[in-house]
Design an enzyme around this catalytic site. Structure first.
Site, PDB file in Angstrom:
ATOM      1  N   SER A 143       4.972  -1.672  14.530  1.00  0.00           N
ATOM      2  CA  SER A 143       6.151  -1.627  15.553  1.00  0.00           C
ATOM      3  C   SER A 143       5.290  -1.409  16.830  1.00  0.00           C
ATOM      4  O   SER A 143       4.251  -0.885  16.698  1.00  0.00           O
ATOM      5  CB  SER A 143       6.853  -0.183  15.198  1.00  0.00           C
ATOM      6  N   TYR A 156       6.709   8.784  12.685  1.00  0.00           N
ATOM      7  CA  TYR A 156       7.096   7.318  12.374  1.00  0.00           C
ATOM      8  C   TYR A 156       5.934   6.719  13.207  1.00  0.00           C
ATOM      9  O   TYR A 156       5.246   5.768  12.460  1.00  0.00           O
ATOM     10  CB  TYR A 156       8.596   6.967  12.816  1.00  0.00           C
TER      11      TYR A 156
HETATM   12  P1  NAD Z   1      16.887  -1.740   7.979  1.00  0.00           P
HETATM   13  O1  NAD Z   1      17.081  -0.470   7.641  1.00  0.00           O
HETATM   14  O2  NAD Z   1      18.010  -2.543   8.731  1.00  0.00           O
HETATM   15  O3  NAD Z   1      16.139  -2.657   6.658  1.00  0.00           O
HETATM   16  C1  NAD Z   1      15.282  -2.097   6.122  1.00  0.00           C
HETATM   17  C2  NAD Z   1      14.950  -2.609   4.655  1.00  0.00           C
HETATM   18  O4  NAD Z   1      13.940  -2.109   3.858  1.00  0.00           O
HETATM   19  C3  NAD Z   1      16.308  -2.707   3.921  1.00  0.00           C
HETATM   20  O5  NAD Z   1      16.250  -3.973   3.260  1.00  0.00           O
HETATM   21  C4  NAD Z   1      16.154  -1.465   2.770  1.00  0.00           C
HETATM   22  O6  NAD Z   1      16.888  -1.813   1.790  1.00  0.00           O
HETATM   23  C5  NAD Z   1      14.633  -1.798   2.659  1.00  0.00           C
HETATM   24  N1  NAD Z   1      13.984  -0.360   2.025  1.00  0.00           N
HETATM   25  C6  NAD Z   1      14.122   0.832   2.513  1.00  0.00           C
HETATM   26  N2  NAD Z   1      13.377   1.665   1.688  1.00  0.00           N
HETATM   27  C7  NAD Z   1      12.929   1.148   0.887  1.00  0.00           C
HETATM   28  C8  NAD Z   1      12.321   1.158  -0.114  1.00  0.00           C
HETATM   29  N3  NAD Z   1      11.843   2.520  -0.673  1.00  0.00           N
HETATM   30  N4  NAD Z   1      11.650   0.173  -0.909  1.00  0.00           N
HETATM   31  C9  NAD Z   1      12.028  -1.240  -0.846  1.00  0.00           C
HETATM   32  N5  NAD Z   1      12.769  -1.419   0.373  1.00  0.00           N
HETATM   33  C10 NAD Z   1      13.224  -0.529   1.121  1.00  0.00           C
HETATM   34  O7  NAD Z   1      15.451  -1.677   8.900  1.00  0.00           O
HETATM   35  P2  NAD Z   1      14.857  -2.647  10.024  1.00  0.00           P
HETATM   36  O8  NAD Z   1      15.304  -2.430  11.290  1.00  0.00           O
HETATM   37  O9  NAD Z   1      15.132  -4.292   9.682  1.00  0.00           O
HETATM   38  O10 NAD Z   1      13.442  -2.535   9.827  1.00  0.00           O
HETATM   39  C11 NAD Z   1      12.603  -3.431   8.945  1.00  0.00           C
HETATM   40  C12 NAD Z   1      11.154  -3.153   9.330  1.00  0.00           C
HETATM   41  O11 NAD Z   1      10.892  -3.304  10.808  1.00  0.00           O
HETATM   42  C13 NAD Z   1      10.731  -1.527   9.088  1.00  0.00           C
HETATM   43  O12 NAD Z   1       9.448  -1.584   8.803  1.00  0.00           O
HETATM   44  C14 NAD Z   1      10.629  -0.823  10.543  1.00  0.00           C
HETATM   45  O13 NAD Z   1       9.861   0.012  10.593  1.00  0.00           O
HETATM   46  C15 NAD Z   1      10.386  -2.316  11.373  1.00  0.00           C
HETATM   47  N6  NAD Z   1      10.821  -2.038  12.700  1.00  0.00           N
HETATM   48  C16 NAD Z   1      12.076  -1.988  13.283  1.00  0.00           C
HETATM   49  C17 NAD Z   1      12.513  -2.097  14.381  1.00  0.00           C
HETATM   50  C18 NAD Z   1      13.884  -1.983  14.955  1.00  0.00           C
HETATM   51  O14 NAD Z   1      14.201  -1.739  16.042  1.00  0.00           O
HETATM   52  N7  NAD Z   1      14.884  -2.214  14.143  1.00  0.00           N
HETATM   53  C19 NAD Z   1      11.478  -2.168  15.449  1.00  0.00           C
HETATM   54  C20 NAD Z   1      10.101  -2.193  14.921  1.00  0.00           C
HETATM   55  C21 NAD Z   1       9.955  -2.033  13.634  1.00  0.00           C
END
Ligand code: NAD
Length: 251
Positions: A143, A156
């Site tokens: 991120s 985080y």
């Molecule tokens: P989301 O919550 O929409 O999806 C997260 C996914 O991870 C889901 O499929 C969930 O089931 C899965 N998950 C959660 N806990 C889990 C576990 N213990 N074991 C296996 N799977 C698990 O999140 P997102 O926004 O799509 O984020 C995905 C990645 O992108 C993360 O690593 C997050 O830190 C990163 N990220 C997100 C953003 C944002 O703004 N959305 C920005 C930068 C980075």
């Protein structure tokens, strides 16, 4: 049109929704067979699988909590049983709960580090064992917070700074086996997790939006193309890098 990942097998962790689901679908559209991992949302993972198979692709859904070593072992065993080889691991599963210092607890710390850091390391370890002599690709979803480190999100941000360090270290360690390791560092992306974390329509959302030169926050699909690039021969000499995708937000 020729497919860039034909014959390859990919595991995408946390792929039942959000960024992981978009990456799983895009890798499959480039010809990869995809293991769609989920922690609790079997329904979400099944939907991603059926969308892939409806387009003529191959995918299976496998439940596994990526913060547990035994579950990680089960995920890789089921992937091997279904597809027999492994070429790509996308370490996407992650949680983000922005909390100020006074709310940091041992539980908050361990929950974030056990999934975002330890789970990513143990999945990478399992993948490195399964990759063949032709090498492999590990793509970590980090991120922009790894460097931006906004106020009120120390734990985080620390997990993602750890992910960037792991990316660089593993790229050096695994390079001799032709395993490439890179990170994608998204800015704010509209996902289910982003909504349930209360960021949608918050002051944080509005501030980021106003300061983003491309005039919008990201969609999961904005991230998926970079995953194809990193998994394919188009990036064949690229390893140990962190690629920021954030609409030119001044991070
Ligand atoms: P989301 O919550 O929409 O999806 C997260 C996914 O991870 C889901 O499929 C969930 O089931 C899965 N998950 C959660 N806990 C889990 C576990 N213990 N074991 C296996 N799977 C698990 O999140 P997102 O926004 O799509 O984020 C995905 C990645 O992108 C993360 O690593 C997050 O830190 C990163 N990220 C997100 C953003 C944002 O703004 N959305 C920005 C930068 C980075």
């Amino acid at each position: 049109m020729s497919q860039k990942l034909k014959g390859q097998v990919a595991i995408v962790t946390g792929a039942s929704k959000g960024i992981g689901a978009a990456i799983a679908k895009r890798l499959a559209s480039e010809g990869a067979s995809v293991v769609v991992n989920y922690a609790s949302s079997k329904q979400g993972a099944d939907k991603v699988v059926s969308e892939i198979t409806a387009q003529g692709g191959k995918a299976i859904a496998v439940g596994a909590d990526l913060s547990k070593k035994t579950d990680i072992e089960k995920l890789f065993a089921e992937s091997k049983k279904a597809f027999g080889r492994l070429d790509i691991l996308v370490n996407n599963a992650g949680i983000f709960d922005f909390q100020p210092l006074e709310n940091v607890t041992e539980e908050h710390f361990q929950k974030h580090f056990n999934l975002n850091v330890l789970g990513l390391l143990l999945a990478s370890q399992a993948a490195a064992k399964q990759f063949g002599s032709e090498g492999g690709n590990i793509i970590n979803i980090s991120s922009v917070v790894s460097k931006l480190a906004p106020a009120g999100g120390s734990v985080y941000s620390a997990t993602k700074a750890a992910v960037d360090a792991i990316t660089k270290s593993l790229a050096k360690e695994l390079g001799p086996r032709r395993i490439r390791v890179n990170s994608i560092n998204p800015g704010m992306v509209a996902t289910e997790g982003w909504r349930s974390a209360g960021i949608a329509d918050s002051d944080f959302h509005k501030t980021v939006l106003a300061a983003t030169p491309l005039g919008r926050i990201g969609e999961p699909d904005d991230i998926a193309g970079a995953a194809v690039f990193l998994a394919s021969r188009d990036s064949s000499w690229l390893s140990g890098e962190t690629i920021t995708i954030a609409g030119a937000y001044p991070y």
